[in-house]
Design a protein around this motif. Sequence first.
Motif, PDB file in Angstrom:
ATOM      1  N   ALA A   1       0.834  -1.200   0.000  1.00  0.00           N
ATOM      2  CA  ALA A   1       0.000   0.000   0.000  1.00  0.00           C
ATOM      3  C   ALA A   1       0.874   1.257   0.000  1.00  0.00           C
ATOM      4  O   ALA A   1       0.617   2.210  -0.747  1.00  0.00           O
ATOM      5  CB  ALA A   1      -0.920  -0.011   1.216  1.00  0.00           C
ATOM      6  N   PHE A   2       1.923   1.256   0.814  1.00  0.00           N
ATOM      7  CA  PHE A   2       2.863   2.384   0.845  1.00  0.00           C
ATOM      8  C   PHE A   2       3.479   2.576  -0.543  1.00  0.00           C
ATOM      9  O   PHE A   2       3.567   3.700  -1.051  1.00  0.00           O
ATOM     10  CB  PHE A   2       3.959   2.112   1.886  1.00  0.00           C
ATOM     11  CG  PHE A   2       4.951   3.240   2.034  1.00  0.00           C
ATOM     12  CD1 PHE A   2       4.791   4.204   3.023  1.00  0.00           C
ATOM     13  CD2 PHE A   2       6.062   3.344   1.193  1.00  0.00           C
ATOM     14  CE1 PHE A   2       5.706   5.249   3.171  1.00  0.00           C
ATOM     15  CE2 PHE A   2       6.977   4.382   1.321  1.00  0.00           C
ATOM     16  CZ  PHE A   2       6.794   5.339   2.325  1.00  0.00           C
ATOM     17  N   HIS A   3       3.872   1.463  -1.145  1.00  0.00           N
ATOM     18  CA  HIS A   3       4.464   1.511  -2.486  1.00  0.00           C
ATOM     19  C   HIS A   3       3.485   2.112  -3.488  1.00  0.00           C
ATOM     20  O   HIS A   3       3.864   2.945  -4.319  1.00  0.00           O
ATOM     21  CB  HIS A   3       4.874   0.107  -2.933  1.00  0.00           C
ATOM     22  CG  HIS A   3       5.253   0.033  -4.374  1.00  0.00           C
ATOM     23  ND1 HIS A   3       6.461   0.478  -4.860  1.00  0.00           N
ATOM     24  CD2 HIS A   3       4.551  -0.403  -5.472  1.00  0.00           C
ATOM     25  CE1 HIS A   3       6.505   0.311  -6.180  1.00  0.00           C
ATOM     26  NE2 HIS A   3       5.358  -0.216  -6.566  1.00  0.00           N
ATOM     27  N   GLN A   4       2.226   1.702  -3.407  1.00  0.00           N
ATOM     28  CA  GLN A   4       1.236   2.220  -4.342  1.00  0.00           C
ATOM     29  C   GLN A   4       1.076   3.735  -4.200  1.00  0.00           C
ATOM     30  O   GLN A   4       1.007   4.456  -5.198  1.00  0.00           O
ATOM     31  CB  GLN A   4      -0.115   1.536  -4.143  1.00  0.00           C
ATOM     32  CG  GLN A   4      -1.160   2.016  -5.155  1.00  0.00           C
ATOM     33  CD  GLN A   4      -2.472   1.280  -5.049  1.00  0.00           C
ATOM     34  OE1 GLN A   4      -2.770   0.641  -4.040  1.00  0.00           O
ATOM     35  NE2 GLN A   4      -3.278   1.334  -6.096  1.00  0.00           N
ATOM     36  N   GLY A   5       1.010   4.206  -2.964  1.00  0.00           N
ATOM     37  CA  GLY A   5       0.886   5.641  -2.736  1.00  0.00           C
ATOM     38  C   GLY A   5       2.059   6.408  -3.320  1.00  0.00           C
ATOM     39  O   GLY A   5       1.887   7.430  -3.999  1.00  0.00           O
ATOM     40  N   LYS A   6       3.261   5.901  -3.075  1.00  0.00           N
ATOM     41  CA  LYS A   6       4.472   6.556  -3.587  1.00  0.00           C
ATOM     42  C   LYS A   6       4.513   6.520  -5.114  1.00  0.00           C
ATOM     43  O   LYS A   6       4.857   7.515  -5.768  1.00  0.00           O
ATOM     44  CB  LYS A   6       5.705   5.864  -3.004  1.00  0.00           C
ATOM     45  CG  LYS A   6       7.031   6.523  -3.380  1.00  0.00           C
ATOM     46  CD  LYS A   6       8.198   5.831  -2.667  1.00  0.00           C
ATOM     47  CE  LYS A   6       9.518   6.508  -3.029  1.00  0.00           C
ATOM     48  NZ  LYS A   6      10.658   5.846  -2.336  1.00  0.00           N
ATOM     49  N   TYR A   7       4.140   5.387  -5.682  1.00  0.00           N
ATOM     50  CA  TYR A   7       4.177   5.198  -7.131  1.00  0.00           C
ATOM     51  C   TYR A   7       3.207   6.144  -7.840  1.00  0.00           C
ATOM     52  O   TYR A   7       3.575   6.835  -8.805  1.00  0.00           O
ATOM     53  CB  TYR A   7       3.830   3.740  -7.444  1.00  0.00           C
ATOM     54  CG  TYR A   7       3.913   3.361  -8.902  1.00  0.00           C
ATOM     55  CD1 TYR A   7       5.142   3.255  -9.545  1.00  0.00           C
ATOM     56  CD2 TYR A   7       2.758   3.079  -9.630  1.00  0.00           C
ATOM     57  CE1 TYR A   7       5.223   2.890 -10.883  1.00  0.00           C
ATOM     58  CE2 TYR A   7       2.829   2.716 -10.963  1.00  0.00           C
ATOM     59  CZ  TYR A   7       4.069   2.627 -11.585  1.00  0.00           C
ATOM     60  OH  TYR A   7       4.139   2.264 -12.906  1.00  0.00           O
ATOM     61  N   ILE A   8       1.982   6.199  -7.358  1.00  0.00           N
ATOM     62  CA  ILE A   8       0.979   7.054  -8.004  1.00  0.00           C
ATOM     63  C   ILE A   8       1.291   8.521  -7.776  1.00  0.00           C
ATOM     64  O   ILE A   8       1.092   9.359  -8.666  1.00  0.00           O
ATOM     65  CB  ILE A   8      -0.435   6.681  -7.517  1.00  0.00           C
ATOM     66  CG1 ILE A   8      -0.804   5.313  -8.089  1.00  0.00           C
ATOM     67  CG2 ILE A   8      -1.466   7.741  -7.924  1.00  0.00           C
ATOM     68  CD1 ILE A   8      -2.140   4.782  -7.679  1.00  0.00           C
ATOM     69  N   ALA A   9       1.808   8.870  -6.609  1.00  0.00           N
ATOM     70  CA  ALA A   9       2.177  10.260  -6.339  1.00  0.00           C
ATOM     71  C   ALA A   9       3.294  10.709  -7.288  1.00  0.00           C
ATOM     72  O   ALA A   9       3.287  11.839  -7.784  1.00  0.00           O
ATOM     73  CB  ALA A   9       2.619  10.421  -4.891  1.00  0.00           C
ATOM     74  N   THR A  10       4.241   9.825  -7.538  1.00  0.00           N
ATOM     75  CA  THR A  10       5.348  10.134  -8.449  1.00  0.00           C
ATOM     76  C   THR A  10       4.836  10.391  -9.868  1.00  0.00           C
ATOM     77  O   THR A  10       5.240  11.351 -10.530  1.00  0.00           O
ATOM     78  CB  THR A  10       6.376   8.980  -8.466  1.00  0.00           C
ATOM     79  OG1 THR A  10       6.887   8.793  -7.135  1.00  0.00           O
ATOM     80  CG2 THR A  10       7.530   9.285  -9.409  1.00  0.00           C
ATOM     81  N   ILE A  11       3.918   9.552 -10.316  1.00  0.00           N
ATOM     82  CA  ILE A  11       3.345   9.713 -11.656  1.00  0.00           C
ATOM     83  C   ILE A  11       2.497  10.980 -11.727  1.00  0.00           C
ATOM     84  O   ILE A  11       2.542  11.728 -12.716  1.00  0.00           O
ATOM     85  CB  ILE A  11       2.532   8.460 -12.040  1.00  0.00           C
ATOM     86  CG1 ILE A  11       3.494   7.293 -12.284  1.00  0.00           C
ATOM     87  CG2 ILE A  11       1.652   8.720 -13.261  1.00  0.00           C
ATOM     88  CD1 ILE A  11       2.831   5.974 -12.546  1.00  0.00           C
TER      89      ILE A  11
END
Length: 203
Positions: free
Chosen positions: A185-195
């Motif tokens: 979940a943390f990874h998903q938040g970071k990934y989408i925020a980066t995009i």
Amino acid sequence: MAVKVYIVYYSMYGHVEKLAEEIKKGAASVEGVEAKLWQVPETLPDEVLGKMSAPPKSDVPIITPNELSEADGFVFGFPTRFGMMAAQFKAFLDATGGLWRTQQLAGKPAGIFYSTGSQGGGQETTALTAITQLVHHGMIFVPIGYTFGAGMFEMEKVKGGSPYGAGTYAGDGSRQPSELELEQAFHQGKYIATITKKLKQAA
């Protein structure tokens, strides 16, 4: 100006909310990103919720449809009901007709996360059927694919989630998101925020 990522969710028993909190942490870890948690309105009366043994809602603010237009990107979360998003979240999206008519959400990235009762309970169908909502708004669906790496291939422990997004299993309600599920979940938040940040900078 900060890039705004809204994590908008519905959670009856707290499982989706726990994932949402980690997604917020992940999104906020990206420099220049402001992440905010929102709940969608409850549609069931207190009497029914009491009979379902649902705990009281947290103090996370309740979002209105028009507030969606303020964000640059989204991560939408909900439990499954018979392999699709819970009616509470669908009711909220049904109220976004004004945004749809003016296409205020078009071109904005959005991810999806979810909770199911069992391994065959809709981890992928819930996300897959939710994509139709994004399509009509012209939003850009951002799956995590296999960017979570080795964690996507965990076979020894029960782990929710899929290439569509982070997920957890609630079981009979007593199981809480595992450490690996929270990491995803943390990874998903970071990934989408980066995009989201890259898209806003390119605009």
